[in-house]
Design a protein around this motif. Structure first.
Motif, PDB file in Angstrom:
ATOM      1  N   UNK A 174      26.474  49.759  34.448  1.00 44.43           N
ATOM      2  CA  UNK A 174      27.124  49.252  35.652  1.00 44.43           C
ATOM      3  C   UNK A 174      26.615  50.054  36.841  1.00 44.43           C
ATOM      4  N   UNK A 175      25.989  49.380  37.796  1.00 46.46           N
ATOM      5  CA  UNK A 175      25.409  50.033  38.962  1.00 46.46           C
ATOM      6  C   UNK A 175      26.262  49.781  40.200  1.00 46.46           C
ATOM      7  N   UNK A 176      26.397  50.810  41.030  1.00 48.58           N
ATOM      8  CA  UNK A 176      27.087  50.644  42.304  1.00 48.58           C
ATOM      9  C   UNK A 176      26.254  49.764  43.227  1.00 48.58           C
ATOM     10  N   UNK A 177      26.877  48.847  43.971  1.00 46.72           N
ATOM     11  CA  UNK A 177      26.123  47.986  44.897  1.00 46.72           C
ATOM     12  C   UNK A 177      25.471  48.808  46.004  1.00 46.72           C
ATOM     13  N   UNK A 178      24.203  48.580  46.227  1.00 49.78           N
ATOM     14  CA  UNK A 178      23.463  49.353  47.223  1.00 49.78           C
ATOM     15  C   UNK A 178      23.900  48.970  48.633  1.00 49.78           C
ATOM     16  N   UNK A 179      23.985  49.977  49.503  1.00 49.53           N
ATOM     17  CA  UNK A 179      24.206  49.730  50.913  1.00 49.53           C
ATOM     18  C   UNK A 179      25.617  49.359  51.304  1.00 49.53           C
ATOM     19  N   UNK A 180      26.570  49.421  50.376  1.00 45.82           N
ATOM     20  CA  UNK A 180      27.949  49.056  50.685  1.00 45.82           C
ATOM     21  C   UNK A 180      28.846  50.287  50.661  1.00 45.82           C
ATOM     22  N   UNK A 181      29.740  50.383  51.634  1.00 44.84           N
ATOM     23  CA  UNK A 181      30.657  51.508  51.696  1.00 44.84           C
ATOM     24  C   UNK A 181      31.903  51.290  50.839  1.00 44.84           C
ATOM     25  N   UNK A 182      32.032  50.126  50.234  1.00 47.41           N
ATOM     26  CA  UNK A 182      33.212  49.825  49.407  1.00 47.41           C
ATOM     27  C   UNK A 182      32.834  49.724  47.940  1.00 47.41           C
ATOM     28  N   UNK A 183      31.838  50.532  47.520  1.00 44.57           N
ATOM     29  CA  UNK A 183      31.326  50.420  46.165  1.00 44.57           C
ATOM     30  C   UNK A 183      32.382  50.722  45.103  1.00 44.57           C
ATOM     31  N   UNK A 184      33.339  51.611  45.407  1.00 42.97           N
ATOM     32  CA  UNK A 184      34.384  51.910  44.428  1.00 42.97           C
ATOM     33  C   UNK A 184      35.204  50.671  44.102  1.00 42.97           C
ATOM     34  N   UNK A 185      35.384  49.798  45.082  1.00 39.29           N
ATOM     35  CA  UNK A 185      36.143  48.571  44.878  1.00 39.29           C
ATOM     36  C   UNK A 185      35.507  47.714  43.793  1.00 39.29           C
ATOM     37  N   UNK A 186      34.183  47.722  43.747  1.00 42.90           N
ATOM     38  CA  UNK A 186      33.446  46.969  42.723  1.00 42.90           C
ATOM     39  C   UNK A 186      33.410  47.711  41.391  1.00 42.90           C
ATOM     40  N   UNK A 187      32.959  48.954  41.438  1.00 44.98           N
ATOM     41  CA  UNK A 187      32.718  49.696  40.199  1.00 44.98           C
ATOM     42  C   UNK A 187      34.019  49.931  39.432  1.00 44.98           C
ATOM     43  N   UNK A 188      35.089  50.286  40.132  1.00 42.34           N
ATOM     44  CA  UNK A 188      36.355  50.541  39.436  1.00 42.34           C
ATOM     45  C   UNK A 188      36.842  49.298  38.721  1.00 42.34           C
ATOM     46  N   UNK A 189      36.638  48.126  39.341  1.00 42.47           N
ATOM     47  CA  UNK A 189      37.026  46.883  38.679  1.00 42.47           C
ATOM     48  C   UNK A 189      36.230  46.635  37.413  1.00 42.47           C
ATOM     49  N   UNK A 190      34.924  46.910  37.462  1.00 38.21           N
ATOM     50  CA  UNK A 190      34.088  46.740  36.257  1.00 38.21           C
ATOM     51  C   UNK A 190      34.538  47.689  35.153  1.00 38.21           C
ATOM     52  N   UNK A 228      31.898  41.679  50.348  1.00 36.95           N
ATOM     53  CA  UNK A 228      30.701  41.587  49.514  1.00 36.95           C
ATOM     54  C   UNK A 228      30.989  42.123  48.115  1.00 36.95           C
ATOM     55  N   UNK A 229      31.667  43.282  48.044  1.00 41.10           N
ATOM     56  CA  UNK A 229      31.935  43.913  46.750  1.00 41.10           C
ATOM     57  C   UNK A 229      32.940  43.105  45.919  1.00 41.10           C
ATOM     58  N   UNK A 230      33.923  42.502  46.587  1.00 43.23           N
ATOM     59  CA  UNK A 230      34.896  41.687  45.858  1.00 43.23           C
ATOM     60  C   UNK A 230      34.238  40.445  45.278  1.00 43.23           C
ATOM     61  N   UNK A 231      33.389  39.797  46.062  1.00 39.17           N
ATOM     62  CA  UNK A 231      32.688  38.619  45.564  1.00 39.17           C
ATOM     63  C   UNK A 231      31.752  38.983  44.408  1.00 39.17           C
ATOM     64  N   UNK A 232      31.062  40.113  44.544  1.00 37.30           N
ATOM     65  CA  UNK A 232      30.150  40.550  43.475  1.00 37.30           C
ATOM     66  C   UNK A 232      30.924  40.897  42.206  1.00 37.30           C
ATOM     67  N   UNK A 250      41.286  33.328  39.724  1.00 37.90           N
ATOM     68  CA  UNK A 250      42.150  32.908  40.822  1.00 37.90           C
ATOM     69  C   UNK A 250      42.585  34.099  41.677  1.00 37.90           C
ATOM     70  N   UNK A 251      42.966  35.182  41.024  1.00 37.96           N
ATOM     71  CA  UNK A 251      43.453  36.351  41.771  1.00 37.96           C
ATOM     72  C   UNK A 251      42.324  37.033  42.532  1.00 37.96           C
ATOM     73  N   UNK A 252      41.144  37.078  41.952  1.00 33.47           N
ATOM     74  CA  UNK A 252      40.012  37.649  42.678  1.00 33.47           C
ATOM     75  C   UNK A 252      39.621  36.765  43.853  1.00 33.47           C
ATOM     76  N   UNK A 253      39.732  35.457  43.695  1.00 34.81           N
ATOM     77  CA  UNK A 253      39.468  34.558  44.821  1.00 34.81           C
ATOM     78  C   UNK A 253      40.495  34.761  45.934  1.00 34.81           C
ATOM     79  N   UNK A 254      41.745  34.956  45.574  1.00 34.19           N
ATOM     80  CA  UNK A 254      42.766  35.196  46.586  1.00 34.19           C
ATOM     81  C   UNK A 254      42.502  36.520  47.309  1.00 34.19           C
ATOM     82  N   UNK A 255      42.097  37.540  46.539  1.00 38.09           N
ATOM     83  CA  UNK A 255      41.758  38.823  47.167  1.00 38.09           C
ATOM     84  C   UNK A 255      40.574  38.671  48.114  1.00 38.09           C
ATOM     85  N   UNK A 256      39.550  37.926  47.685  1.00 39.66           N
ATOM     86  CA  UNK A 256      38.381  37.715  48.529  1.00 39.66           C
ATOM     87  C   UNK A 256      38.766  36.974  49.807  1.00 39.66           C
TER      88      UNK A 256
END
Length: 309
Positions: A174-190, A228-232, A250-256
């Motif tokens: 699992x790689x952190x998204x490059x160039x995003x300051x909200x990478x924890x939002x993505x990685x923690x979910x994974x 970007x991180x939520x959609x990814x 559904x819940x991730x779409x609502x968050x996005x």
């Protein structure tokens, strides 16, 4: 598999010269001593790279990796390439740890057969301290199955990566998204989606420093990054982890949709939204609650944002 009992600690380093020694020393002085400490100098323009090299002479458990500036995500991703441990942890280089943090978390993992263990946090600005604790219904309790990923939506302590120890297989690949300051939002979910058993102790063992110049703790906030991180996260859970649970989607779409609403709502001199696609508006309208939807339509009118067919 990783080396039995070894904890690999990855510390990205960039423009934190006043705080770096405090951070590294707090890791070196852990009561859990079987450590591999990976300092990733992310092209820091100050003396951080030199400090990293000096510490490799002081402690054989430390390695220093020097790279061109790739941001926090790139530093974490490259640090993982050198990680040899059965366990993995991350530390932000302006933060510091209580001496027993890793001993406590690894004991939790081994005693309860966990995939990850987390601790509570002390939020500090150098003068005042606030304790960040888990919700009472989950503190010091084993969380299993579907209930683990639920915490992504409800528990701050599960939306960051640095207050935890992970088994290696939870993290690798699992790689952190490059160039995003909200990478924890993505990685923690994974990480949470892969986890079957976890615990959060109410012991506050990680000191989170609110450094006003840090890209993670302060500075200019890039509101589009979390969108970007939520959609990814949604897309990668569906395609890489084969998530087919419609309630999660559904819940991730609502968050996005909420994050996109906040992006439109904020007045920021660094960007101005002049138009959105009709498909984007339809998505936001579909997943926003009624009152936010009304406010969203009013914002489009007030800010003169065009809808493109």
């Amino acid at each position: 598999m990783g080396e039995k009992g070894l904890l690999s600690v990855i510390i990205p380093v960039y423009k934190v010269e006043p705080y770096l020694k405090r951070c590294i020393d707090s890791v070196r002085k852990q009561t859990y001593e079987k450590l591999q400490i990976i300092l990733v100098d992310d092209g820091s323009p100050d003396n951080c790279g030199k400090i990293c090299d000096e510490y490799t002479e002081l402690d054989s458990r430390i390695i220093a990796v020097h790279q061109e500036n790739e941001g926090l995500s790139g530093a974490r991703n490259n640090g993982l390439l050198f990680a040899k441990g059965e366990y993995i942890a991350f530390v932000d280089s302006d933060d510091w740890l209580a001496p027993t943090m890793y001993e406590t978390l690894i004991k939790m993992i081994e005693q309860h057969n966990l995939d990850m263990a987390r601790c509570s946090v002390i939020d500090s600005d150098g003068t005042h301290e606030d304790h960040i604790l888990p919700h009472a219904n989950i503190a010091n309790k084993i969380v299993t199955g579907r209930d683990v990923f639920e915490l992504y939506f409800t528990e701050f302590l599960c939306k960051v990566v640095w207050n935890a120890v992970y088994r290696r297989d939870i993290v690798m690949g699992i790689l952190s998204p490059s160039g995003c300051h909200s990478q924890d939002n993505y990685v923690s979910g994974r990480y949470l989606y892969r986890t079957k058993r976890m615990m959060i102790t109410d012991d506050c063992l990680y000191y989170y420093y609110k450094n006003p110049t840090s890209t993670t703790h302060g500075g200019h906030k890039r509101f589009l990054d979390i969108c970007i991180c939520t959609e990814k996260l949604r897309d990668d859970l569906m395609w890489e982890e084969h998530m087919d649970d419609t309630s999660y989607i559904e819940r991730l779409n609502r968050k996005l949709a909420r994050e996109l609403f906040h992006f439109i709502r904020v007045n920021d001199v660094h960007y101005r939204v002049s138009a959105i696609q009709k498909t984007q508006k339809d998505f936001i309208d579909k997943y926003l609650d009624f009152f936010r939807r009304l406010r969203f339509d009013w914002l489009l009118y007030k800010k003169d944002i065009r809808i493109l067919k």
